[in-house]
Each structure stands twice: as structure tokens, then as C-alpha cells.
Design an enzyme around this catalytic site. Structure first.
Site, PDB file in Angstrom:
ATOM      1  N   TYR A  30      94.410 117.429  40.286  1.00 42.67           N
ATOM      2  CA  TYR A  30      93.756 116.199  39.902  1.00 42.67           C
ATOM      3  C   TYR A  30      94.215 115.081  40.666  1.00 42.67           C
ATOM      4  O   TYR A  30      95.099 114.914  41.081  1.00 42.67           O
ATOM      5  CB  TYR A  30      94.106 115.812  38.397  1.00 42.67           C
ATOM      6  CG  TYR A  30      93.495 116.733  37.289  1.00 42.67           C
ATOM      7  CD1 TYR A  30      92.172 116.189  37.036  1.00 42.67           C
ATOM      8  CD2 TYR A  30      93.854 117.686  36.840  1.00 42.67           C
ATOM      9  CE1 TYR A  30      91.482 116.835  35.979  1.00 42.67           C
ATOM     10  CE2 TYR A  30      93.145 118.575  35.900  1.00 42.67           C
ATOM     11  CZ  TYR A  30      91.972 118.128  35.323  1.00 42.67           C
ATOM     12  OH  TYR A  30      91.488 118.847  34.396  1.00 42.67           O
ATOM     13  N   ARG A  37      96.009 126.414  32.286  1.00 43.72           N
ATOM     14  CA  ARG A  37      94.636 125.840  31.670  1.00 43.72           C
ATOM     15  C   ARG A  37      93.698 126.448  32.532  1.00 43.72           C
ATOM     16  O   ARG A  37      93.767 126.392  33.623  1.00 43.72           O
ATOM     17  CB  ARG A  37      94.697 124.143  32.252  1.00 43.72           C
ATOM     18  CG  ARG A  37      95.422 123.308  31.452  1.00 43.72           C
ATOM     19  CD  ARG A  37      95.308 123.392  29.862  1.00 43.72           C
ATOM     20  NE  ARG A  37      93.902 123.366  29.502  1.00 43.72           N
ATOM     21  CZ  ARG A  37      93.098 122.544  29.307  1.00 43.72           C
ATOM     22  NH1 ARG A  37      93.391 121.176  29.708  1.00 43.72           N
ATOM     23  NH2 ARG A  37      91.895 122.800  29.119  1.00 43.72           N
ATOM     24  N   TYR A  39      94.983 125.430  36.664  1.00 44.79           N
ATOM     25  CA  TYR A  39      96.569 124.723  36.878  1.00 44.79           C
ATOM     26  C   TYR A  39      97.232 124.978  35.576  1.00 44.79           C
ATOM     27  O   TYR A  39      96.946 125.171  34.520  1.00 44.79           O
ATOM     28  CB  TYR A  39      96.341 123.269  37.090  1.00 44.79           C
ATOM     29  CG  TYR A  39      95.748 122.483  36.142  1.00 44.79           C
ATOM     30  CD1 TYR A  39      96.485 121.974  34.982  1.00 44.79           C
ATOM     31  CD2 TYR A  39      94.145 122.362  35.819  1.00 44.79           C
ATOM     32  CE1 TYR A  39      96.008 121.104  34.015  1.00 44.79           C
ATOM     33  CE2 TYR A  39      93.659 121.753  35.051  1.00 44.79           C
ATOM     34  CZ  TYR A  39      94.512 121.028  33.862  1.00 44.79           C
ATOM     35  OH  TYR A  39      94.120 120.037  32.786  1.00 44.79           O
ATOM     36  N   HIS A  46      88.011 124.436  34.048  1.00 43.34           N
ATOM     37  CA  HIS A  46      87.293 123.744  33.101  1.00 43.34           C
ATOM     38  C   HIS A  46      86.867 122.353  33.892  1.00 43.34           C
ATOM     39  O   HIS A  46      87.638 121.952  34.588  1.00 43.34           O
ATOM     40  CB  HIS A  46      88.272 123.531  31.787  1.00 43.34           C
ATOM     41  CG  HIS A  46      89.393 122.517  32.067  1.00 43.34           C
ATOM     42  ND1 HIS A  46      90.616 123.280  32.477  1.00 43.34           N
ATOM     43  CD2 HIS A  46      89.658 121.364  31.761  1.00 43.34           C
ATOM     44  CE1 HIS A  46      91.549 122.380  32.674  1.00 43.34           C
ATOM     45  NE2 HIS A  46      91.003 121.110  32.346  1.00 43.34           N
TER      46      HIS A  46
HETATM   47 FE   FE2 Z   1      92.078 119.247  32.543  1.00 48.53          FE
END
Ligand code: FE2
Lengths: 231, 181
Positions: free
Chosen positions: A102, A151, A141, A154
């Protein structure tokens, strides 16, 4: 009432819990005080400020170069639970880049940034409640609280209606993702059928031939409108 | 309002055909990437600019970071995110009184890591006549006290207690959870 709607917080299933994830101290415990809807009506125009620009929904073209990864079109329709389209809803998305990183100071993942990808998009639903984004398929990730949990791929969705109380937060998962069962956030939803409703479907009609793969992710808002008569 | 009659495939026609809602999920730690616009309200005409500041606190009185704090009032809306110190600052205008209601801010708070829906409350001002407010009249004095801001030299102060003995009074409405059973 299922645990995850009780009514604000999530309770992680066994195997995913970590000591600091003690929701007791973080989330309200007293019963909600139920009052007539009209007393908490928030009909101010919440999207007037920062209305999305015409290209804010194209995450592929926010920089000079082309982002790494699988280019996709994500579209869908937002309805209430009576199936009526919800228009003029501000749809904000955020996601990792193709490597699962991110653009955020708190992301500890030792993965590269993509100089051509930010991972944030905004748009308004049209008169049919429809939205569209062009973006990339995000990478999975590791979950920051437990490196053994992942995760799955998404895209986060934050929806804002004309009233702030219509705030809805959900996320789109990808079909066939083998990490879905290792995802601690998806796993907070105990019902398998409900979990499936987070999974988009492959949609060739939305694909741009030779450019993007298409996915359809419809969103049904729950608990927002008390009755149809209130509209 | 925000919807029109269902006119497309899948549209339900009776309450027995209600669609099952998409599950809600948490904001997660990175929501400020996508929900990054932080509107404030600037005064127009005779409106009075105010700031409301405070902290979001957990049951132990510790600051809650990565929390979205939003307000709504007839004049518009604002949004802010707490950092490590759990602090927020709302820059807005004094809301107008409406029939049956004292001036107040509808306030939504949603911490990134734990909550799948915002907790909703109303913030009232100590320098207004709150006695005849229709909502406050339905609450106990203890509940009311958790919704009253304090006046300070620079504006108003309002700590949001997500949990614990001084938990803020959070509000719901009929049907809030009905279709998410
Ligand atoms: Fe996320």
C-alpha cells in the site's frame, strides 16, 4: 444475530486471535439507544465537497507511466435491500499494488512501491446505482498482526450516501483466490454464503478487449433504510 | 431521495424478496489512502465558525488511532482521521437549531481495526438551550452528559469514549440491524 453484526465490531475466529486484538476495550459495550430515524437523519449533501473528477475512477492513468500488474475493470451496482439502485453514492476504493504493497506509511510489508500506482479511486454512482473503476488486480499481503495469516487479494470499498448514516464499508474479493480461507478479515464472517457475497464475478462484458479483465461486484446495502416508505 | 423504484433485473418487489446485504468489513489500517478527502465547513453569511476537538479513547482511556470521525449538520459534513494521539479536530460552523431540536452535530466514529459500522452519536453545545431537544428528552441525565461538549478558550472539546465506564451514548434507529440478521 451473528457475531459480526453485534453490532459494530468484529470477533476474530479461533486461530486468528492475537492478544492485542481484544475487542473488549476497543468497541462499545452498552446497548444502542434506539431512537426514531427522523431524530438522527443526516440529509446534508455529504458529497458536495471533493466531488470526484471525471478520471478519479481510472487508477491506471493517475501517473505518467503504466502501473505494473493485471489491468482490470471493476464495476457493479449499489442497491438497497429492496433492490432499488442507490444513486449519487460516493464510492471510494483503496487497494495494494500488484506486489501487495500500500501507499501508506503504516504498511510494514517489505515490498516495492509502484511509482505509477497509488491505489485510490473515487466515483459517484449513476442514476442506475452503477459505478466503474479501472485499476490493477492487487497482490495478497501478510496480515500485519500474524504473518501466517494472509489478506487475500481485495479492494476496499467505502460508500457514503446523502446521509452520513448510510456509511457502508466492505471489500471486494476475487473468485478462485486460494488465500480466501487464510484471510482473517474474511474469516470474521461466519457464514460461508455471506462470505461469497464479497467475491466478485468474472464479467467479460465489462472487459476492455486486449486491455482489461472485467469483474462485477454488486453491493447490497443493509440496515441503512428502515422501510421503503421512508424515502 | 437517494433511490428510485427498482427497474432492473434482481430488483425486489415485496419485502419477502429482500436482497441479502453485502457483509460489512473493517476499514483496515490503510483506509486513509482511499477515504482521504477531509472536508471542513467554512462560514457563509451569518454562520459562526467553530472548532470541536477531542480524542477518541478506548476503555482504558488510551488514545485510539486510525479512527474516522465525521460530522453531519444541516450546513454540510466534515471528516477527520485520528493519528497516534487519538486526537481529532473538526472545523465547521455552529449548526442552526431546527424545530424541536437544539443545535447539534451528528457524529460518526469508526475505528479502522475493529468496527464494521460507525458508532453514531449527537454532540450538543453547553451554551445552547438543550432542554427542549426531542432526542435528549428521551435520554437519562447520565446518557445526556456523555453527549455534551465542553467550552474552551478556542472552541469546544468533546472526547469520544468508545468503551468503558464513561462510554459515549451511541444511537441506533429502527431497522438498523433488521436485514443483517
Ligand atoms: Fe487491505
Amino acid at each position: 444475530m451473528r457475531a459480526y453484526t453485534e453490532p459494530w465490531w468484529v470477533q476474530l475466529p479461533e486461530g486468528f486471535s492475537t492478544p492485542e486484538f481484544d475487542t473488549e476495550i476497543w468497541t462499545p459495550r452498552k446497548p444502542l439507544v434506539i431512537v426514531p430515524s427522523r431524530l438522527i437523519d443526516s440529509s446534508a449533501p455529504v458529497y458536495g465537497y471533493g466531488t470526484p473528477g471525471p478520471t478519479d475512477n481510472d487508477l491506471l492513468s493517475q501517473h505518467d507511466g503504466v502501473p505494473m500488474g493485471e489491468h482490470i475493470t471493476v464495476h457493479g451496482r449499489v442497491t438497497d435491500s429492496w433492490g432499488r439502485p442507490v444513486r449519487d453514492m460516493l464510492v471510494e476504493i483503496w487497494q495494494a499494488n500488484a506486489a501487495g504493497k500500500y501507499v501508506h506509511d503504516h504498511d510494514p510489508t517489505p515490498k516495492p512501491h509502484d511509482p505509477h500506482f497509488t491505489g485510490a479511486g473515487r466515483t459517484l454512482t449513476n442514476a442506475h446505482g452503477e459505478y466503474t473503476f479501472k485499476t490493477i488486480k492487487p497482490g495478497a499481503y501478510p496480515w500485519w498482526r500474524d504473518p501466517e495469516a494472509w489478506r487475500a487479494q481485495h479492494i476496499h470499498f467505502g460508500l457514503t450516501g446523502r446521509g452520513l448514516t448510510e456509511r457502508y464499508v466492505t471489500q471486494m474479493q476475487f473468485p478462485g483466490d486460494p488465500l480466501l480461507s487464510r484471510d482473517p478479515v474474511v474469516s470474521t464472517i461466519p457464514d460461508a454464503k455471506a462470505r461469497e457475497r464479497l467475491v466478485a464475478e468474472l464479467d467479460w462484458e465489462a472487459a476492455i478487449p486486449g486491455i482489461t479483465v472485467g469483474y462485477r461486484f454488486d453491493i447490497v446495502l443493509g440496515g441503512v433504510h428502515a422501510t421503503p416508505a421512508e424515502h | 431521495m437517494t433511490t428510485t423504484a427498482g427497474d432492473r433485473d434482481g430488483a425486489a418487489t415485496a419485502s419477502s424478496d429482500r436482497l441479502v446485504p453485502t457483509p460489512r468489513t473493517i476499514l483496515g489500517p490503510y483506509f486513509t489512502l482511499g477515504m482521504h478527502v477531509r472536508p471542513t465547513l467554512q462560514p457563509a453569511g451569518h454562520q459562526v465558525p467553530i472548532t470541536v476537538s477531542g480524542r477518541v479513547l478506548n476503555a482504558l482511556g488510551e488514545p485510539v488511532m486510525m479512527t474516522m470521525v465525521e460530522t453531519s449538520q444541516p450546513e454540510g459534513w466534515t471528516r477527520y482521521f485520528t493519528g497516534l494521539d487519538g486526537a481529532y479536530v473538526i472545523t465547521t460552523v455552529k449548526p442552526q437549531a431546527t424545530p424541536g431540536r437544539a443545535p447539534h452535530l451528528l457524529l460518526l466514529v469508526m475505528s479502522g481495526n475493529f468496527m464494521i459500522r460507525p458508532a453514531v452519536t449527537c454532540l450538543y453545545f453547553p451554551d445552547e438551550d438543550n432542554d427542549t431537544d426531542e432526542l435528549l428528552q428521551q435520554l437519562s441525565p447520565e446518557q445526556r452528559a456523555t453527549m455534551l461538549a465542553r467550552r474552551t478558550d478556542i472552541g469546544y472539546e468533546f472526547d469520544i469514549h468508545l468503551a468503558g465506564d464513561s462510554e459515549t451514548t451511541f444511537l441506533g434507529w429502527p431497522g438498523l440491524l433488521d436485514d443483517e440478521e
